[in-house]
Scaffold this active site. Structure first.
Site, mmCIF file in Angstrom:
data_model
loop_
_atom_site.group_PDB
_atom_site.id
_atom_site.type_symbol
_atom_site.label_atom_id
_atom_site.label_comp_id
_atom_site.label_asym_id
_atom_site.label_seq_id
_atom_site.Cartn_x
_atom_site.Cartn_y
_atom_site.Cartn_z
ATOM 1 N N LYS A 118 0.905 -1.047 0.172
ATOM 2 C CA LYS A 118 0.205 -0.461 -0.374
ATOM 3 C C LYS A 118 0.936 1.379 0.256
ATOM 4 C CE LYS A 118 -2.638 -1.110 3.728
ATOM 5 N NZ LYS A 118 -1.407 -2.024 4.268
ATOM 6 N N ARG A 169 -9.627 2.130 9.947
ATOM 7 C CA ARG A 169 -9.483 0.647 9.908
ATOM 8 C C ARG A 169 -10.555 -0.439 10.695
ATOM 9 N NH1 ARG A 169 -3.934 0.572 10.815
ATOM 10 N NH2 ARG A 169 -2.818 1.358 11.563
ATOM 11 N N ARG A 222 13.941 -9.497 3.878
ATOM 12 C CA ARG A 222 14.488 -8.728 4.611
ATOM 13 C C ARG A 222 15.227 -8.424 4.998
ATOM 14 N NH1 ARG A 222 9.151 -6.024 3.688
ATOM 15 N NH2 ARG A 222 9.104 -5.446 6.259
ATOM 16 N N ARG A 245 14.120 -3.445 12.477
ATOM 17 C CA ARG A 245 12.917 -3.421 13.143
ATOM 18 C C ARG A 245 12.460 -3.841 14.406
ATOM 19 N NH1 ARG A 245 8.584 -0.224 9.759
ATOM 20 N NH2 ARG A 245 7.744 -1.672 11.357
ATOM 21 N N ARG A 259 0.497 -9.228 13.568
ATOM 22 C CA ARG A 259 -0.485 -8.256 12.803
ATOM 23 C C ARG A 259 -1.326 -8.142 11.593
ATOM 24 N NH1 ARG A 259 4.602 -4.828 10.883
ATOM 25 N NH2 ARG A 259 3.476 -3.340 9.527
#
Length: 194
Positions: A13, A88, A127, A139, A150
């Site tokens: 996105k 959301r 990644r 992170r 998530r």
């Protein structure tokens, strides 16, 4: 052009929104950025949001909706905007409908990037491995378990927006697993017909 991007974390996105903001000169509006800007500007709603955040609580839908409404009134949104990460939930979508109706504007499209969640987890793992191999910093929430949480949260809270927007006739789906250029071309086709 006023649109919403839907899709789980890692669906692309942000990448697509960035390309559209460059092409059309319209802003990408993310809830986090809008909250931080309202707090920094010291607006009335920003002060209320800051008090809630300082208390370690989640900012209510009412405050978030007000911040979005104020942000949409900004001059840079006159030609349109891309909402990424908002709404959301279905109640937020219903509130957004009321906000837009009150301003006499409507959404042009809701674009959902459909993806294979297992492939997203593998992408994220790759990644992270590439970042570590390059000597970069990963992170704290960029790990398989956090990412899976998530995705679960997205499925439970945000995925119902697909049915909501399908019922309005605004929902368009795109294969988010395709390469970036193909996804961009599909979105461009949707926007031409909107």
């Amino acid at each position: 052009m006023r649109l919403i991007f839907l899709g789980p974390p890692g669906a692309g996105k942000g990448t697509q929104a960035k390309l559209l903001t460059e092409k059309y000169g319209i802003p990408q509006l993310s809830t986090g950025d809008m909250l931080r800007a309202a707090v920094a500007a010291g607006t009335d709603v920003g002060k209320r949001a800051k008090a809630v955040m300082d208390a370690g609580q989640l900012v209510s839908d009412a405050i978030v909706n007000e911040i979005v409404s104020d942000r949409i009134d900004s001059p840079d949104c006159a030609r349109g905007f891309i909402l990424d990460g908002y709404p959301r939930t279905v109640p937020q979508a219903e509130a957004l409908d009321q906000i837009l109706a009150g301003k006499g504007i409507a959404l042009d499209a809701v674009v959902e990037l459909k993806v294979d969640e297992d492939a997203l987890v593998r992408r994220m793992e790759n990644r992270v491995a590439e970042t570590i191999a390059a000597g970069g910093t990963v992170r704290s929430d960029d790990n398989p378990e956090a990412f899976k949480r998530r995705l679960t949260e997205y499925r439970e809270k945000t995925a119902p927006l697909s049915n909501y927007y399908a019922s309005t006739g605004k929902l368009q789906t795109v294969d988010g697993m395709a390469n970036v250029d193909k996804v961009t071309a599909e979105i461009a086709g949707i926007l031409e017909n909107a």
